[in-house]
Structures are given as C-alpha cells and as structure tokens.
Write a protein that holds these residues in place. Structure first.
Motif, PDB file in Angstrom:
ATOM      1  N   LEU A  43       0.883  -0.721   0.092  1.00 52.86           N
ATOM      2  CA  LEU A  43      -0.265   0.082  -0.207  1.00 52.86           C
ATOM      3  C   LEU A  43       0.923   1.615   0.142  1.00 52.86           C
ATOM      4  CD1 LEU A  43      -2.846  -0.874   2.637  1.00 52.86           C
ATOM      5  CD2 LEU A  43      -2.632  -0.730  -0.123  1.00 52.86           C
ATOM      6  N   ALA A  44       2.024   1.005   0.476  1.00 49.85           N
ATOM      7  CA  ALA A  44       2.618   2.706   0.908  1.00 49.85           C
ATOM      8  C   ALA A  44       2.933   2.711  -0.104  1.00 49.85           C
ATOM      9  CB  ALA A  44       4.098   1.903   1.729  1.00 49.85           C
ATOM     10  N   LEU A  45       3.479   1.525  -1.053  1.00 49.52           N
ATOM     11  CA  LEU A  45       4.680   1.844  -2.686  1.00 49.52           C
ATOM     12  C   LEU A  45       3.359   1.938  -3.344  1.00 49.52           C
ATOM     13  CD1 LEU A  45       6.822   1.484  -4.470  1.00 49.52           C
ATOM     14  CD2 LEU A  45       6.757  -0.928  -4.728  1.00 49.52           C
ATOM     15  N   ALA A  46       2.748   1.747  -3.530  1.00 47.69           N
ATOM     16  CA  ALA A  46       1.285   2.419  -4.333  1.00 47.69           C
ATOM     17  C   ALA A  46       0.944   3.452  -4.104  1.00 47.69           C
ATOM     18  CB  ALA A  46      -0.187   1.551  -3.978  1.00 47.69           C
ATOM     19  N   GLY A  47       0.715   4.197  -3.176  1.00 47.11           N
ATOM     20  CA  GLY A  47       0.920   5.592  -2.547  1.00 47.11           C
ATOM     21  C   GLY A  47       1.724   6.403  -2.845  1.00 47.11           C
ATOM     22  N   ALA A  48       3.182   6.084  -3.480  1.00 47.39           N
ATOM     23  CA  ALA A  48       3.856   7.224  -3.681  1.00 47.39           C
ATOM     24  C   ALA A  48       4.018   6.825  -4.845  1.00 47.39           C
ATOM     25  CB  ALA A  48       5.187   5.932  -2.674  1.00 47.39           C
ATOM     26  N   LYS A  49       4.116   6.191  -5.872  1.00 50.80           N
ATOM     27  CA  LYS A  49       3.143   5.577  -7.494  1.00 50.80           C
ATOM     28  C   LYS A  49       1.846   6.864  -7.609  1.00 50.80           C
ATOM     29  CE  LYS A  49       4.612   1.373  -8.532  1.00 50.80           C
ATOM     30  NZ  LYS A  49       4.515  -0.438  -8.843  1.00 50.80           N
ATOM     31  N   ALA A  50       1.057   6.935  -6.658  1.00 50.98           N
ATOM     32  CA  ALA A  50       0.219   7.467  -7.289  1.00 50.98           C
ATOM     33  C   ALA A  50       0.319   9.052  -7.327  1.00 50.98           C
ATOM     34  CB  ALA A  50      -1.448   7.548  -6.497  1.00 50.98           C
ATOM     35  N   ARG A  51       1.593   9.328  -5.600  1.00 53.03           N
ATOM     36  CA  ARG A  51       1.801  11.021  -5.877  1.00 53.03           C
ATOM     37  C   ARG A  51       2.381  10.343  -6.920  1.00 53.03           C
ATOM     38  NH1 ARG A  51       1.555   8.864  -0.594  1.00 53.03           N
ATOM     39  NH2 ARG A  51       3.507   8.479  -0.604  1.00 53.03           N
ATOM     40  N   ARG A  52       3.271  10.032  -7.353  1.00 56.02           N
ATOM     41  CA  ARG A  52       4.329  10.527  -8.068  1.00 56.02           C
ATOM     42  C   ARG A  52       3.651  10.567  -9.885  1.00 56.02           C
ATOM     43  NH1 ARG A  52       9.173  12.061  -7.959  1.00 56.02           N
ATOM     44  NH2 ARG A  52       9.945  10.587 -10.436  1.00 56.02           N
ATOM     45  N   GLY A  53       2.522  10.434  -9.774  1.00 59.11           N
ATOM     46  CA  GLY A  53       1.541  10.124 -11.003  1.00 59.11           C
ATOM     47  C   GLY A  53       1.741   9.010 -12.030  1.00 59.11           C
ATOM     48  N   GLY A  54       2.173   7.585 -10.782  1.00 54.51           N
ATOM     49  CA  GLY A  54       1.481   6.621 -10.947  1.00 54.51           C
ATOM     50  C   GLY A  54       3.563   5.841 -12.279  1.00 54.51           C
ATOM     51  N   SER A  55       4.335   6.606 -12.096  1.00 54.74           N
ATOM     52  CA  SER A  55       5.177   5.658 -13.058  1.00 54.74           C
ATOM     53  C   SER A  55       6.283   6.572 -12.463  1.00 54.74           C
ATOM     54  CB  SER A  55       5.019   6.681 -14.607  1.00 54.74           C
ATOM     55  OG  SER A  55       6.213   7.330 -14.480  1.00 54.74           O
ATOM     56  N   ALA A  56       7.054   5.360 -12.457  1.00 55.81           N
ATOM     57  CA  ALA A  56       8.587   5.985 -11.638  1.00 55.81           C
ATOM     58  C   ALA A  56       9.726   6.554 -12.957  1.00 55.81           C
ATOM     59  CB  ALA A  56       9.564   4.716 -11.716  1.00 55.81           C
TER      60      ALA A  56
END
Length: 57
Positions: A43-56
């Motif tokens: 969940l934490a990683l998914a949240g981080a991805k969402a805050r970054r716009g969904g992509s690394a």
C-alpha cells in the motif's frame, strides 16, 4: 501521523522485489504479522506511485 514530503523516484527493482515478496507470501505459510507488513508495504508503494503520477522516472 501523516507526513507530507516529496517521494524520490521509485526504483523499478524495489517494485519488482515487492511483487516477488507478495507472490511468495501468498504461496507459503507465514505469520499473520509478516503478511500484514507485506500488505502495508504494498500500500505504501502504491501510494508513492500515485503521488508521483503512477510511474517511476
């Protein structure tokens, strides 16, 4: 307590390792606490991805 801070680039290797961890926790008998921690990490990683716009980067 909720922290607001910039999320650095999410390493694709971290994402891959997490995926492997979650797949493995589904296959093996592990403690409920370890399973909970793996889910919280997901969940934490998914949240981080969402805050970054969904992509690394």
């Amino acid at each position: 307590m909720t922290e607001t801070r910039d999320v650095p680039g999410i390493d694709p290797e971290l994402d891959k390792a997490l995926s492997e961890l979650l797949a493995q926790t589904g296959k093996e008998a592990i403690s409920p606490r370890l399973s909970e921690l793996a889910q919280r990490l997901e969940l934490a990683l998914a949240g981080a991805k969402a805050r970054r716009g969904g992509s690394a980067p």
